[in-house]
Design a protein around this motif. Structure first.
Motif, PDB file in Angstrom:
ATOM      1  N   VAL A  45      21.577  -2.923  -3.685  1.00 28.78           N
ATOM      2  CA  VAL A  45      20.247  -3.215  -4.221  1.00 28.78           C
ATOM      3  C   VAL A  45      19.279  -2.105  -3.835  1.00 28.78           C
ATOM      4  O   VAL A  45      19.332  -1.569  -2.717  1.00 28.78           O
ATOM      5  CB  VAL A  45      19.733  -4.570  -3.683  1.00 28.78           C
ATOM      6  CG1 VAL A  45      18.375  -4.914  -4.303  1.00 28.78           C
ATOM      7  CG2 VAL A  45      20.745  -5.683  -3.967  1.00 28.78           C
ATOM      8  N   TYR A  46      18.396  -1.760  -4.760  1.00 26.10           N
ATOM      9  CA  TYR A  46      17.386  -0.711  -4.533  1.00 26.10           C
ATOM     10  C   TYR A  46      16.006  -1.319  -4.781  1.00 26.10           C
ATOM     11  O   TYR A  46      15.793  -2.015  -5.774  1.00 26.10           O
ATOM     12  CB  TYR A  46      17.644   0.459  -5.478  1.00 26.10           C
ATOM     13  CG  TYR A  46      16.877   1.711  -5.159  1.00 26.10           C
ATOM     14  CD1 TYR A  46      17.407   2.683  -4.328  1.00 26.10           C
ATOM     15  CD2 TYR A  46      15.618   1.921  -5.709  1.00 26.10           C
ATOM     16  CE1 TYR A  46      16.709   3.845  -4.040  1.00 26.10           C
ATOM     17  CE2 TYR A  46      14.902   3.074  -5.430  1.00 26.10           C
ATOM     18  CZ  TYR A  46      15.457   4.033  -4.585  1.00 26.10           C
ATOM     19  OH  TYR A  46      14.749   5.185  -4.297  1.00 26.10           O
ATOM     20  N   LEU A  47      15.050  -1.052  -3.884  1.00 26.78           N
ATOM     21  CA  LEU A  47      13.718  -1.650  -3.954  1.00 26.78           C
ATOM     22  C   LEU A  47      12.661  -0.617  -4.344  1.00 26.78           C
ATOM     23  O   LEU A  47      12.604   0.468  -3.754  1.00 26.78           O
ATOM     24  CB  LEU A  47      13.340  -2.257  -2.595  1.00 26.78           C
ATOM     25  CG  LEU A  47      14.356  -3.208  -1.961  1.00 26.78           C
ATOM     26  CD1 LEU A  47      13.861  -3.662  -0.589  1.00 26.78           C
ATOM     27  CD2 LEU A  47      14.614  -4.403  -2.852  1.00 26.78           C
ATOM     28  N   VAL A  48      11.840  -0.984  -5.334  1.00 29.10           N
ATOM     29  CA  VAL A  48      10.746  -0.099  -5.766  1.00 29.10           C
ATOM     30  C   VAL A  48       9.464  -0.918  -5.802  1.00 29.10           C
ATOM     31  O   VAL A  48       9.271  -1.768  -6.681  1.00 29.10           O
ATOM     32  CB  VAL A  48      11.019   0.497  -7.162  1.00 29.10           C
ATOM     33  CG1 VAL A  48       9.942   1.540  -7.496  1.00 29.10           C
ATOM     34  CG2 VAL A  48      12.410   1.101  -7.250  1.00 29.10           C
ATOM     35  N   ASP A  49       8.590  -0.680  -4.823  1.00 26.46           N
ATOM     36  CA  ASP A  49       7.323  -1.416  -4.741  1.00 26.46           C
ATOM     37  C   ASP A  49       6.356  -0.598  -3.896  1.00 26.46           C
ATOM     38  O   ASP A  49       6.742  -0.051  -2.871  1.00 26.46           O
ATOM     39  CB  ASP A  49       7.546  -2.801  -4.115  1.00 26.46           C
ATOM     40  CG  ASP A  49       6.369  -3.735  -4.348  1.00 26.46           C
ATOM     41  OD1 ASP A  49       5.265  -3.434  -3.845  1.00 26.46           O
ATOM     42  OD2 ASP A  49       6.550  -4.758  -5.036  1.00 26.46           O
ATOM     43  N   ASP A  50       5.102  -0.520  -4.325  1.00 26.80           N
ATOM     44  CA  ASP A  50       4.145   0.304  -3.586  1.00 26.80           C
ATOM     45  C   ASP A  50       3.582  -0.398  -2.356  1.00 26.80           C
ATOM     46  O   ASP A  50       2.788   0.178  -1.618  1.00 26.80           O
ATOM     47  CB  ASP A  50       3.001   0.780  -4.505  1.00 26.80           C
ATOM     48  CG  ASP A  50       2.186  -0.377  -5.064  1.00 26.80           C
ATOM     49  OD1 ASP A  50       2.696  -1.515  -5.050  1.00 26.80           O
ATOM     50  OD2 ASP A  50       1.066  -0.139  -5.524  1.00 26.80           O
ATOM     51  N   THR A  51       3.986  -1.649  -2.126  1.00 27.72           N
ATOM     52  CA  THR A  51       3.550  -2.373  -0.930  1.00 27.72           C
ATOM     53  C   THR A  51       4.700  -2.413   0.071  1.00 27.72           C
ATOM     54  O   THR A  51       5.726  -3.058  -0.176  1.00 27.72           O
ATOM     55  CB  THR A  51       3.119  -3.808  -1.275  1.00 27.72           C
ATOM     56  OG1 THR A  51       2.077  -3.761  -2.268  1.00 27.72           O
ATOM     57  CG2 THR A  51       2.612  -4.528  -0.042  1.00 27.72           C
ATOM     58  N   GLU A  52       4.521  -1.741   1.195  1.00 26.23           N
ATOM     59  CA  GLU A  52       5.595  -1.642   2.181  1.00 26.23           C
ATOM     60  C   GLU A  52       6.001  -3.011   2.711  1.00 26.23           C
ATOM     61  O   GLU A  52       7.189  -3.268   2.971  1.00 26.23           O
ATOM     62  CB  GLU A  52       5.170  -0.733   3.340  1.00 26.23           C
ATOM     63  CG  GLU A  52       6.264  -0.517   4.372  1.00 26.23           C
ATOM     64  CD  GLU A  52       5.832   0.415   5.492  1.00 26.23           C
ATOM     65  OE1 GLU A  52       6.660   0.681   6.382  1.00 26.23           O
ATOM     66  OE2 GLU A  52       4.668   0.871   5.475  1.00 26.23           O
ATOM     67  N   LEU A  53       5.036  -3.902   2.883  1.00 22.30           N
ATOM     68  CA  LEU A  53       5.338  -5.224   3.413  1.00 22.30           C
ATOM     69  C   LEU A  53       6.282  -5.993   2.496  1.00 22.30           C
ATOM     70  O   LEU A  53       7.187  -6.696   2.960  1.00 22.30           O
ATOM     71  CB  LEU A  53       4.039  -6.007   3.619  1.00 22.30           C
ATOM     72  CG  LEU A  53       4.170  -7.379   4.291  1.00 22.30           C
ATOM     73  CD1 LEU A  53       4.782  -7.231   5.677  1.00 22.30           C
ATOM     74  CD2 LEU A  53       2.807  -8.054   4.369  1.00 22.30           C
ATOM     75  N   ILE A  54       6.075  -5.851   1.190  1.00 19.29           N
ATOM     76  CA  ILE A  54       6.957  -6.508   0.221  1.00 19.29           C
ATOM     77  C   ILE A  54       8.371  -5.943   0.336  1.00 19.29           C
ATOM     78  O   ILE A  54       9.363  -6.686   0.374  1.00 19.29           O
ATOM     79  CB  ILE A  54       6.433  -6.328  -1.218  1.00 19.29           C
ATOM     80  CG1 ILE A  54       5.087  -7.041  -1.391  1.00 19.29           C
ATOM     81  CG2 ILE A  54       7.458  -6.839  -2.232  1.00 19.29           C
ATOM     82  CD1 ILE A  54       5.174  -8.540  -1.321  1.00 19.29           C
ATOM     83  N   ARG A  55       8.466  -4.617   0.397  1.00 19.06           N
ATOM     84  CA  ARG A  55       9.794  -3.989   0.510  1.00 19.06           C
ATOM     85  C   ARG A  55      10.497  -4.435   1.788  1.00 19.06           C
ATOM     86  O   ARG A  55      11.692  -4.758   1.782  1.00 19.06           O
ATOM     87  CB  ARG A  55       9.674  -2.459   0.490  1.00 19.06           C
ATOM     88  CG  ARG A  55       9.066  -1.891  -0.773  1.00 19.06           C
ATOM     89  CD  ARG A  55       9.389  -0.411  -0.922  1.00 19.06           C
ATOM     90  NE  ARG A  55       9.072   0.378   0.258  1.00 19.06           N
ATOM     91  CZ  ARG A  55       7.901   0.971   0.466  1.00 19.06           C
ATOM     92  NH1 ARG A  55       6.927   0.824  -0.426  1.00 19.06           N
ATOM     93  NH2 ARG A  55       7.685   1.696   1.551  1.00 19.06           N
ATOM     94  N   THR A  56       9.756  -4.454   2.893  1.00 21.92           N
ATOM     95  CA  THR A  56      10.345  -4.834   4.178  1.00 21.92           C
ATOM     96  C   THR A  56      10.838  -6.280   4.149  1.00 21.92           C
ATOM     97  O   THR A  56      11.950  -6.581   4.609  1.00 21.92           O
ATOM     98  CB  THR A  56       9.322  -4.659   5.310  1.00 21.92           C
ATOM     99  OG1 THR A  56       8.902  -3.289   5.359  1.00 21.92           O
ATOM    100  CG2 THR A  56       9.930  -5.036   6.647  1.00 21.92           C
ATOM    101  N   GLY A  57      10.027  -7.163   3.596  1.00 28.74           N
ATOM    102  CA  GLY A  57      10.422  -8.564   3.525  1.00 28.74           C
ATOM    103  C   GLY A  57      11.649  -8.782   2.654  1.00 28.74           C
ATOM    104  O   GLY A  57      12.571  -9.517   3.028  1.00 28.74           O
ATOM    105  N   CYS A  58      11.661  -8.135   1.489  1.00 30.99           N
ATOM    106  CA  CYS A  58      12.820  -8.255   0.594  1.00 30.99           C
ATOM    107  C   CYS A  58      14.072  -7.696   1.255  1.00 30.99           C
ATOM    108  O   CYS A  58      15.156  -8.281   1.159  1.00 30.99           O
ATOM    109  CB  CYS A  58      12.553  -7.519  -0.719  1.00 30.99           C
ATOM    110  SG  CYS A  58      11.369  -8.353  -1.812  1.00 30.99           S
ATOM    111  N   ALA A  59      13.925  -6.552   1.929  1.00 32.52           N
ATOM    112  CA  ALA A  59      15.078  -5.923   2.585  1.00 32.52           C
ATOM    113  C   ALA A  59      15.661  -6.833   3.655  1.00 32.52           C
ATOM    114  O   ALA A  59      16.890  -6.952   3.796  1.00 32.52           O
ATOM    115  CB  ALA A  59      14.680  -4.579   3.177  1.00 32.52           C
ATOM    116  N   MET A  60      14.806  -7.488   4.427  1.00 32.53           N
ATOM    117  CA  MET A  60      15.285  -8.384   5.476  1.00 32.53           C
ATOM    118  C   MET A  60      16.082  -9.550   4.890  1.00 32.53           C
ATOM    119  O   MET A  60      17.153  -9.910   5.399  1.00 32.53           O
ATOM    120  CB  MET A  60      14.105  -8.908   6.299  1.00 32.53           C
ATOM    121  CG  MET A  60      13.440  -7.870   7.180  1.00 32.53           C
ATOM    122  SD  MET A  60      12.019  -8.546   8.086  1.00 32.53           S
ATOM    123  CE  MET A  60      12.839  -9.800   9.088  1.00 32.53           C
ATOM    124  N   VAL A  61      15.549 -10.132   3.823  1.00 37.54           N
ATOM    125  CA  VAL A  61      16.222 -11.273   3.188  1.00 37.54           C
ATOM    126  C   VAL A  61      17.555 -10.843   2.581  1.00 37.54           C
ATOM    127  O   VAL A  61      18.579 -11.513   2.746  1.00 37.54           O
ATOM    128  CB  VAL A  61      15.313 -11.887   2.097  1.00 37.54           C
ATOM    129  CG1 VAL A  61      16.080 -12.913   1.269  1.00 37.54           C
ATOM    130  CG2 VAL A  61      14.085 -12.530   2.728  1.00 37.54           C
TER     131      VAL A  61
END
Length: 216
Positions: free
Chosen positions: A4-20
């Motif tokens: 999975v690859y994450l593209v979002d300008d909000t770091e908090l969103i990316r971090t949360g998705c990555a953890m899950v």
């Protein structure tokens, strides 16, 4: 392992998705960036299965990123738009451009994980409220049906189109038609080829745009 690859300008969103995502035994985040331009450069060299993509970002927005990913040589990853904005025009633009899913950022983690697995298997995913409004929007966009549009489809393929348009997966379609899932996959592949479509979500869009099916 689904990459999975994450593209979002909000770091908090990316971090949360990555953890899950990384907590799952069958999923792993292989990269994450905060802009569309960075994503296109990275994805040109990084093989991934599913991209979680924001719509509103600095520079290139999510819709343009989808267009460029689809047009790029080589296999296109499955794309799920993950956005704060539950707007019909965003959903329709993303799906028409080539996205396989459209989810809101306030969706439960279980829904996000299920969506990643579903699109990887070839299904389409829409947030339920968005799906209901989108179906109504598509049904109202065309004033008349086009019987010739489905002329090349067999009777069984017409049945499959109708079931796909109602959101049925391969296993459900197979059960209702008393055939194997491999047969359903073959029918879907034939439908895509005959209609010149990219994936299942475009079968849904095609079906409603041509009044092949109508909302209940």
């Amino acid at each position: 392992m689904i990459k999975v690859y994450l593209v979002d300008d909000t770091e908090l969103i990316r971090t949360g998705c990555a953890m899950v995502i990384n907590a799952q035994p069958d999923l792993t985040v292989v990269g994450q960036v905060g802009s569309g331009a960075e994503a296109l450069r990275d994805l040109a060299e990084t093989p991934v299965d599913v991209v979680l993509l924001d719509i509103r970002m600095p520079g290139l927005d999510g819709i343009e990123v989808i267009h460029r990913l689809v047009a790029a040589p080589g296999p296109t990853p499955k794309i799920i738009v993950l956005t704060t904005f539950d707007l019909d025009e965003y959903a329709l633009a993303a799906l028409t451009a080539g996205a396989a899913g459209f989810l809101l950022k306030d969706a439960p983690a279980a829904d996000l994980l299920a969506a990643i697995r579903s699109v990887h298997e070839g299904s389409a995913v829409l947030a339920p409220p968005t799906a209901r409004r989108l179906v109504a929007l598509l049904a109202d966009r065309v004033e008349r049906s086009d019987p010739a549009a489905a002329a090349d489809l067999t009777d069984r393929e017409r049945e499959v189109v109708t079931l796909v348009a109602t959101g049925a997966g391969n296993a459900e379609i197979a059960g209702r038609l008393f055939v194997s899932t491999s047969t359903v996959k073959a029918h879907v592949a034939s439908i895509l080829r005959k209609l010149g479509l990219r994936d299942r979500i475009h079968i849904v869009i095609w079906a409603y745009e041509h009044r092949f099916v109508r909302p209940a």
